[in-house]
Design an enzyme around this catalytic site. Structure first.
Site, short mmCIF file in Angstrom:
data_model
loop_
_atom_site.label_atom_id
_atom_site.label_comp_id
_atom_site.label_asym_id
_atom_site.label_seq_id
_atom_site.Cartn_x
_atom_site.Cartn_y
_atom_site.Cartn_z
N TYR A 255 -44.94 80.82 -34.12
CA TYR A 255 -45.65 79.55 -34.05
C TYR A 255 -44.86 78.52 -33.26
CZ TYR A 255 -42.63 77.29 -37.56
OH TYR A 255 -41.56 76.74 -38.23
N LYS B 184 -39.10 81.78 -33.44
CA LYS B 184 -39.79 80.85 -34.35
C LYS B 184 -40.93 81.61 -35.04
CE LYS B 184 -41.23 75.98 -34.37
NZ LYS B 184 -40.47 75.61 -35.56
N GLU C 131 -28.08 75.06 -39.44
CA GLU C 131 -29.08 74.04 -39.10
C GLU C 131 -29.77 73.63 -40.39
OE1 GLU C 131 -32.38 75.62 -36.77
OE2 GLU C 131 -32.11 77.60 -37.67
N LEU D 295 -32.50 78.14 -34.69
CA LEU D 295 -33.62 77.99 -33.77
C LEU D 295 -33.15 77.09 -32.63
CD1 LEU D 295 -36.77 78.49 -33.50
CD2 LEU D 295 -36.96 76.09 -34.13
#
Ligand code: PDD
Length: 291
Positions: free
Chosen positions: A34, A152, A184, A208
């Site tokens: 996505y 992702k 993250e 990411l």
């Protein structure tokens, strides 16, 4: 009033009529990818970066999409959807999801391949200006994710559990720790300031490659702020002068306390503020779609 239309496999239709068969591999396996894009006055922010990342995620999990669903085409469809939902004025987000399609449940890819499921929705968006101004609270949480966090994918269970933990602690974000280092956030990238330099995890398969992260890095170079890709260790946390999170729906958001302890002097720091300001200028300054 904006109508609630979505796009599914070639059609724009009311959300309530957008139905996916139960054997969709997104539903059964979380087998899909996505993107979330930010839109201001009909203009997509950093669309090229999002398109490149979507292509990379699709290639990474080996979903082949036909040319009519190339990310650039999906942007055109999203623009049409924004228009149909009367969301070309003001702010919005676009959600785009591609799954491997519908097939009898079996772990390996369907053979022959089936058509991917392509879903796009839009939503009106309000930036979290209060938290951006005052700063927010975060908590640390173990990073329980797989080894390809650079794709992702819609497989977000570890992110969901970490986010829920944060919510239960009254925090906005969970900052993930793998091997005693900050990777993250559950839905953001993380930057710290240590000894005057900006520190963030290097772009590798443990994070990411955030679009906002990369824009922030470019802006920081323009301000002559040094960037160090040495991950922030857990033991560095008490020494952090500043800490902030970045993301498409978060922008640059100062973190003023982590695990209940103030970061620096407990207020948004000067480097965070400068980056926040120029990121906002960059998001809000460009020409509308079609100009
Ligand atoms: N999340 N890291 C993770 C794990 C994310 O899920 C996101 C974005 C980011 C920030 O990336 P970007 O700057 O490209 O938005 C970092 C989106 C917004 C979401 O899942 O809703």
């Amino acid at each position: 009033m904006a109508s609630d239309l979505v796009y599914l496999n070639g059609k724009i239709l009311p959300r309530s009529e957008a139905l996916v068969p139960v054997e969709d591999r997104g539903f059964v396996f979380g087998d899909g990818v996505y993107e979330v894009l930010r839109v201001v006055q009909g203009r997509f922010f950093a669309a090229d970066f999002h398109n490149e990342r979507l292509k990379r995620s699709l290639a990474g999990i080996r979903i082949e999409i036909p040319a009519n669903y190339a990310p650039e085409k999906l942007n055109e469809i999203a623009a049409e959807l924004l228009r149909a939902n009367s969301q070309l004025d003001g702010e919005a987000t676009v959600y785009m999801q591609v799954t491997r399609g519908v097939a009898t449940r079996a772990h390996a890819f369907p053979s022959p391949a089936v058509a991917p499921t392509v879903y796009i929705s839009t939503a009106a968006f309000k930036p979290m200006t209060r938290l951006q101004e005052d700063g927010t609270l975060a908590v640390t949480h173990p990073d329980l994710r797989w080894a390809r966090c650079d794709y992702k994918t819609i497989n977000l269970l570890p992110n969901i559990l970490a986010s829920q933990y944060a919510a239960e602690q009254g925090a906005t974000e969970a900052i993930l720790i793998r091997d005693d280092e900050i990777t993250e956030g559950a839905k953001t990238n993380v930057f710290g300031v240590l000894d005057g330099a900006l520190r963030t995890h290097p772009c590798n398969s443990h994070i990411l490659p955030g679009i906002t992260r990369s824009v922030v890095e470019t802006l920081a170079s323009g301000l002559n702020v040094a960037i160090d890709h040495t991950p922030i260790k857990k033991s560095d946390i008490p020494k952090l002068q500043e800490l902030f999170i970045s993301g498409t729906t978060t922008d640059v958001m100062p973190v003023v306390a982590l695990d209940g302890k103030p970061v620096g002097d407990g207020k948004p720091g000067p480097i965070t503020r400068r980056l926040q300001k120029i990121l906002n200028e960059s998001i809000y300054s460009s020409a509308p779609l079609g100009d």
